[in-house]
Design an enzyme around this catalytic site. Structure first.
Site, PDB file in Angstrom:
ATOM      1  N   GLU A  31       7.334  -0.067   0.642  1.00  0.00           N
ATOM      2  CA  GLU A  31       8.708  -0.205   1.132  1.00  0.00           C
ATOM      3  C   GLU A  31       9.350  -1.520   0.723  1.00  0.00           C
ATOM      4  O   GLU A  31      10.569  -1.684   0.834  1.00  0.00           O
ATOM      5  CB  GLU A  31       8.744  -0.036   2.655  1.00  0.00           C
ATOM      6  CG  GLU A  31       8.213  -1.206   3.463  1.00  0.00           C
ATOM      7  CD  GLU A  31       6.703  -1.232   3.620  1.00  0.00           C
ATOM      8  OE1 GLU A  31       6.215  -2.013   4.451  1.00  0.00           O
ATOM      9  OE2 GLU A  31       6.004  -0.469   2.901  1.00  0.00           O
ATOM     10  N   CYS A  34      -1.082  -1.216   3.817  1.00  0.00           N
ATOM     11  CA  CYS A  34      -1.543  -2.542   4.201  1.00  0.00           C
ATOM     12  C   CYS A  34      -2.710  -2.412   5.200  1.00  0.00           C
ATOM     13  O   CYS A  34      -3.741  -1.868   4.855  1.00  0.00           O
ATOM     14  CB  CYS A  34      -0.392  -3.376   4.741  1.00  0.00           C
ATOM     15  SG  CYS A  34      -0.774  -5.162   4.781  1.00  0.00           S
ATOM     16  N   HIS A  61       2.843  -3.273  -0.004  1.00  0.00           N
ATOM     17  CA  HIS A  61       3.873  -2.588   0.781  1.00  0.00           C
ATOM     18  C   HIS A  61       4.813  -1.820  -0.158  1.00  0.00           C
ATOM     19  O   HIS A  61       5.676  -2.435  -0.792  1.00  0.00           O
ATOM     20  CB  HIS A  61       4.679  -3.607   1.589  1.00  0.00           C
ATOM     21  CG  HIS A  61       3.935  -4.206   2.726  1.00  0.00           C
ATOM     22  ND1 HIS A  61       3.949  -3.661   3.990  1.00  0.00           N
ATOM     23  CD2 HIS A  61       3.126  -5.292   2.796  1.00  0.00           C
ATOM     24  CE1 HIS A  61       3.195  -4.393   4.790  1.00  0.00           C
ATOM     25  NE2 HIS A  61       2.681  -5.387   4.094  1.00  0.00           N
TER      26      HIS A  61
END
Length: 217
Positions: free
Chosen positions: A199, A91, A197
């Site tokens: 994650e 990001c 992202h």
């Protein structure tokens, strides 16, 4: 099997624990012995085998936060650029790889990927800013090792109002469509960065992180 040390840089920007946990899970599922450390110390950056720079918020705030860490920017340049250690920016961590950011004025970046970070301007006025949600990834041929094994309809989770505009097309590894092409993944040599992202991107993100942990640039 030797243990690999992963440094996740903590400069008070975003949920670093989520990134660290996702890296630990990716390592476990891939059978990689990894010691994931969230750190704000230059010496741990220099000692790491792989480095991850997350980031959430405004470009200028993140840049100032990173520079506030004693010796870390110098350690990044010595370890990543001079030492060739694999690096992943996430990001705003990806955006900081650019030459400069144009959010609330002009702020310098690491200048690892020549280009600038500019506001999203979708061709469709109905599309909202920030760009928030799931979007398809469109890898650029030839497919980078970071993107190997992703499904043909791989989607990732984005939350951003600005995007990197590299000067060289070769540094764009994947795009997504949001009222026009938007840079989703950048990279060169031992550097990669994702605007989305990993994650938060479920199986797509897990595969990408696994690829990063096993990548030999």
């Amino acid at each position: 099997m030797t243990r690999s040390t992963i440094a996740v840089i903590d400069y008070s920007s975003g949920n670093l624990r989520s990134a660290a946990k996702a890296l630990e899970r990716a390592a476990g599922e891939a059978g990689v012995r990894a010691d994931v450390r969230v750190t704000d110390h230059a010496r741990e950056v220099v000692a790491a085998d792989r480095i991850v720079l997350p980031g959430v918020g405004a470009f200028g705030d993140c840049w100032r936060g990173l520079n506030a860490l004693d010796g870390v920017v110098d350690a990044l340049n010595r370890t990543v650029i001079d030492g060739g250690r694999p690096f992943l920016g996430i990001c705003v961590g990806m955006q900081l790889m650019a030459t400069r950011g144009l959010e609330y004025g002009e702020t310098p970046g690491l200048d690892w990927i020549p280009g600038e970070v500019a506001a999203l301007r979708p061709g469709d006025p109905a599309l909202k800013i920030p760009h928030m949600g799931w979007n398809a990834l469109e890898p650029v041929a030839p497919r980078h090792p970071l993107l190997e094994g992703l499904s043909a309809d791989a989607h990732a989770y984005f939350v951003h109002s600005y995007a990197v505009q590299p000067r060289e097309r070769a540094h764009v590894l994947a795009t997504t469509d949001y009222g026009g092409p938007v840079t989703a993944v950048i990279g060169r040599d031992n550097l990669v960065g994702t605007q989305f992202h990993p994650e938060k991107s479920q199986s797509t993100g897990l595969r990408l992180l696994t690829n990063f942990l096993t990548w030999t640039p």
